[in-house]
Design a protein around this motif. Sequence first.
Motif, mmCIF file in Angstrom:
data_model
loop_
_atom_site.group_PDB
_atom_site.id
_atom_site.type_symbol
_atom_site.label_atom_id
_atom_site.label_comp_id
_atom_site.label_asym_id
_atom_site.label_seq_id
_atom_site.Cartn_x
_atom_site.Cartn_y
_atom_site.Cartn_z
ATOM 1 N N ASN A 327 -22.017 26.469 -54.860
ATOM 2 C CA ASN A 327 -21.870 27.100 -56.177
ATOM 3 C C ASN A 327 -22.403 28.529 -56.232
ATOM 4 N N THR A 328 -23.184 28.934 -55.241
ATOM 5 C CA THR A 328 -23.729 30.286 -55.227
ATOM 6 C C THR A 328 -23.611 30.862 -53.821
ATOM 7 N N THR A 329 -23.705 32.192 -53.751
ATOM 8 C CA THR A 329 -23.634 32.859 -52.465
ATOM 9 C C THR A 329 -24.982 32.768 -51.751
ATOM 10 N N GLY A 330 -24.957 33.071 -50.467
ATOM 11 C CA GLY A 330 -26.187 33.061 -49.698
ATOM 12 C C GLY A 330 -26.032 32.275 -48.409
ATOM 13 N N THR A 331 -27.164 32.061 -47.743
ATOM 14 C CA THR A 331 -27.191 31.299 -46.496
ATOM 15 C C THR A 331 -27.768 29.915 -46.770
ATOM 16 N N TYR A 332 -27.060 28.918 -46.345
ATOM 17 C CA TYR A 332 -27.481 27.530 -46.515
ATOM 18 C C TYR A 332 -27.832 26.953 -45.141
ATOM 19 N N HIS A 333 -28.880 26.129 -45.131
ATOM 20 C CA HIS A 333 -29.291 25.442 -43.909
ATOM 21 C C HIS A 333 -29.067 23.941 -44.107
ATOM 22 N N LEU A 334 -28.147 23.416 -43.340
ATOM 23 C CA LEU A 334 -27.835 21.990 -43.403
ATOM 24 C C LEU A 334 -28.620 21.273 -42.313
ATOM 25 N N ARG A 335 -29.444 20.302 -42.732
ATOM 26 C CA ARG A 335 -30.256 19.528 -41.790
ATOM 27 C C ARG A 335 -29.850 18.057 -41.855
ATOM 28 N N VAL A 336 -29.849 17.438 -40.686
ATOM 29 C CA VAL A 336 -29.530 16.013 -40.584
ATOM 30 C C VAL A 336 -30.612 15.337 -39.755
ATOM 31 N N LYS A 337 -31.179 14.275 -40.301
ATOM 32 C CA LYS A 337 -32.129 13.444 -39.576
ATOM 33 C C LYS A 337 -31.447 12.124 -39.231
ATOM 34 N N ALA A 338 -31.447 11.788 -37.962
ATOM 35 C CA ALA A 338 -30.889 10.510 -37.503
ATOM 36 C C ALA A 338 -32.037 9.631 -37.030
ATOM 37 N N ILE A 339 -32.138 8.440 -37.609
ATOM 38 C CA ILE A 339 -33.281 7.566 -37.362
ATOM 39 C C ILE A 339 -32.783 6.169 -37.000
ATOM 40 N N ASN A 340 -33.289 5.639 -35.887
ATOM 41 C CA ASN A 340 -33.124 4.212 -35.624
ATOM 42 C C ASN A 340 -34.509 3.600 -35.421
ATOM 43 N N ASP A 341 -34.577 2.380 -34.943
ATOM 44 C CA ASP A 341 -35.856 1.662 -34.922
ATOM 45 C C ASP A 341 -36.859 2.231 -33.928
ATOM 46 N N VAL A 342 -36.429 3.108 -33.026
ATOM 47 C CA VAL A 342 -37.360 3.602 -32.011
ATOM 48 C C VAL A 342 -37.426 5.118 -31.922
ATOM 49 N N SER A 343 -36.644 5.842 -32.737
ATOM 50 C CA SER A 343 -36.628 7.295 -32.575
ATOM 51 C C SER A 343 -36.180 7.987 -33.852
ATOM 52 N N LEU A 344 -36.436 9.304 -33.868
ATOM 53 C CA LEU A 344 -35.990 10.191 -34.945
ATOM 54 C C LEU A 344 -35.578 11.516 -34.311
ATOM 55 N N LEU A 345 -34.392 12.022 -34.686
ATOM 56 C CA LEU A 345 -33.889 13.275 -34.146
ATOM 57 C C LEU A 345 -33.339 14.116 -35.289
ATOM 58 N N ILE A 346 -33.580 15.444 -35.226
ATOM 59 C CA ILE A 346 -33.168 16.368 -36.277
ATOM 60 C C ILE A 346 -32.242 17.420 -35.690
ATOM 61 N N SER A 347 -31.171 17.737 -36.423
ATOM 62 C CA SER A 347 -30.254 18.817 -36.049
ATOM 63 C C SER A 347 -30.002 19.684 -37.275
ATOM 64 N N GLU A 348 -29.728 20.976 -37.047
ATOM 65 C CA GLU A 348 -29.585 21.919 -38.161
ATOM 66 C C GLU A 348 -28.492 22.931 -37.850
ATOM 67 N N THR A 349 -27.799 23.386 -38.884
ATOM 68 C CA THR A 349 -26.802 24.435 -38.758
ATOM 69 C C THR A 349 -26.838 25.320 -39.997
ATOM 70 N N SER A 350 -26.418 26.582 -39.864
ATOM 71 C CA SER A 350 -26.420 27.544 -40.974
ATOM 72 C C SER A 350 -25.005 27.781 -41.470
ATOM 73 N N ILE A 351 -24.885 28.001 -42.792
ATOM 74 C CA ILE A 351 -23.580 28.206 -43.436
ATOM 75 C C ILE A 351 -23.674 29.458 -44.298
ATOM 76 N N ASP A 352 -22.746 30.391 -44.110
ATOM 77 C CA ASP A 352 -22.704 31.648 -44.862
ATOM 78 C C ASP A 352 -21.679 31.507 -45.979
ATOM 79 N N VAL A 353 -22.134 31.657 -47.227
ATOM 80 C CA VAL A 353 -21.273 31.478 -48.400
ATOM 81 C C VAL A 353 -21.100 32.830 -49.094
ATOM 82 N N LYS A 354 -19.834 33.256 -49.311
ATOM 83 C CA LYS A 354 -19.515 34.519 -49.978
ATOM 84 C C LYS A 354 -18.561 34.278 -51.133
ATOM 85 N N LEU A 355 -18.366 35.355 -51.954
ATOM 86 C CA LEU A 355 -17.406 35.274 -53.053
ATOM 87 C C LEU A 355 -15.992 35.196 -52.504
#
Length: 452
Positions: A327-355
């Motif tokens: 809904n607004t311009t700027g840089t967005y950081h999308l983060r995803v946490k994947a969790i199972n019974d023995v581990s946790l892993l995080i991944s991230e990506t950036s998104i550039d939003v313009k008019l």
Amino acid sequence: MMRFDTYMFVFIYLCFAILPLSSSSVVQSVHEHENIQPHNLNVESGRKPGSIMLTIVNDGPTILGANTTYYATLSSLPNPGAKYICYWSELKCGKLMPTWSTTELISNKCNTTSRYNCTQNLGDHTMLLRILHKGSMKEIATSISTVEITEYMNVKLSVQQDGTVCNTTDKCLVTTKKSVQMTVDIHDPSNFFKDAFIEYDWLYGDGNSELSVEPMVLYNYSTPGRYKVQVNLTAFLQDEERTEKSGYLSYYIDLLDAVSNLTISGSSKTTVGSVGQYNVSCNGSVPVSFCWSMVHQTQDNSTIDNDTCIWTVSSPFCNDTFKYRFNTTGTYHLRVKAINDVSLLISETSIDVKLAPVVAASITAGLVFGILIGIIFSIVSITIVVQSYRKDRMRHVEVANFDFQRNETNESSLSNFARRLRTMVTPPPSSREEQLYLFGQKPNVARELDVL
């Protein structure tokens, strides 16, 4: 339930241990308790129920031949300035020992140690404690403690990985492709096995085994699944008889693959008002829980949204899809946490939003309209040229006049044939006359007919 020898012991105690007391002492009955567990027994006794709490604990279970120590604590005393004595009594090797040990109650506490060498003592063994006033021999509290005497070594196992201890009494979950530390702990509070030589035979449940003289091993499982781990212990005592003691334990551990290769796919550039779709995929044992969060970074590097889950889902597969409207311009950081019974892993990506580029859209629409007009104009022009060319060619075409109608006069077939042939060979009259006049001659139709 307590064993039969416990009841016999209490009965004999009532008959022989209490009667010799001083006549001035008050005889009290012994309180019996069922389901007495090793290490801990809480019994209330005294002249008034609840007025005095006598608690006895022991350091069992105990292997046959080792010592057991009993610890007693009295909650309060009728006369704190008086002295009291602890009378310990038990059945040993089938014999009653009413005054096996007598110790003084100091700071409301007393203890005793007993060794069990007879096979008659195997199983639940009961120790009786009576607290008596030292002068009057008046009993103020009574309690019992039960310990388990075993033929085999009392052992337990601890499992840990990356510093996290696995609870072997419940469900033990560890990760594949990482070292698992397994340690055998021998319950030996009396140091019975202090100088013994002990062998540990490990069976890991995947077809592999190992013989060790150390209580701790490291092992790596490569495939997920449930495995039964078994340890057989043999202790060689350094006594004259070279006594051997053995022990055994088994337990199950569950191996899972940790989450890996967590990848986010989707457009890294978009416009305000659009809905972006992002997919995540990974490797690892399922189910996997995904936590999606979107952080909006402004020009001053501050964040509008916090890093909390705005979408959480538990998937039977190692993938998921997420949609988000910008809904607004700027840089967005999308983060995803994947969790199972023995581990946790995080991944991230950036998104550039313009008019959205509104002007560019108008130019594009005009360009498309111009191309369509050009195509229509070209088609019309080609059509006009083709029509003009056709009309010009039609003016130079000579048309032959063939008369195939039969003459009403009864001419012969040969004459009809000659006339048709002449018509086919001879040019049109208008054209032939023009040629004759051109050379100064007149047409002579009769002559031509005579020739034919």
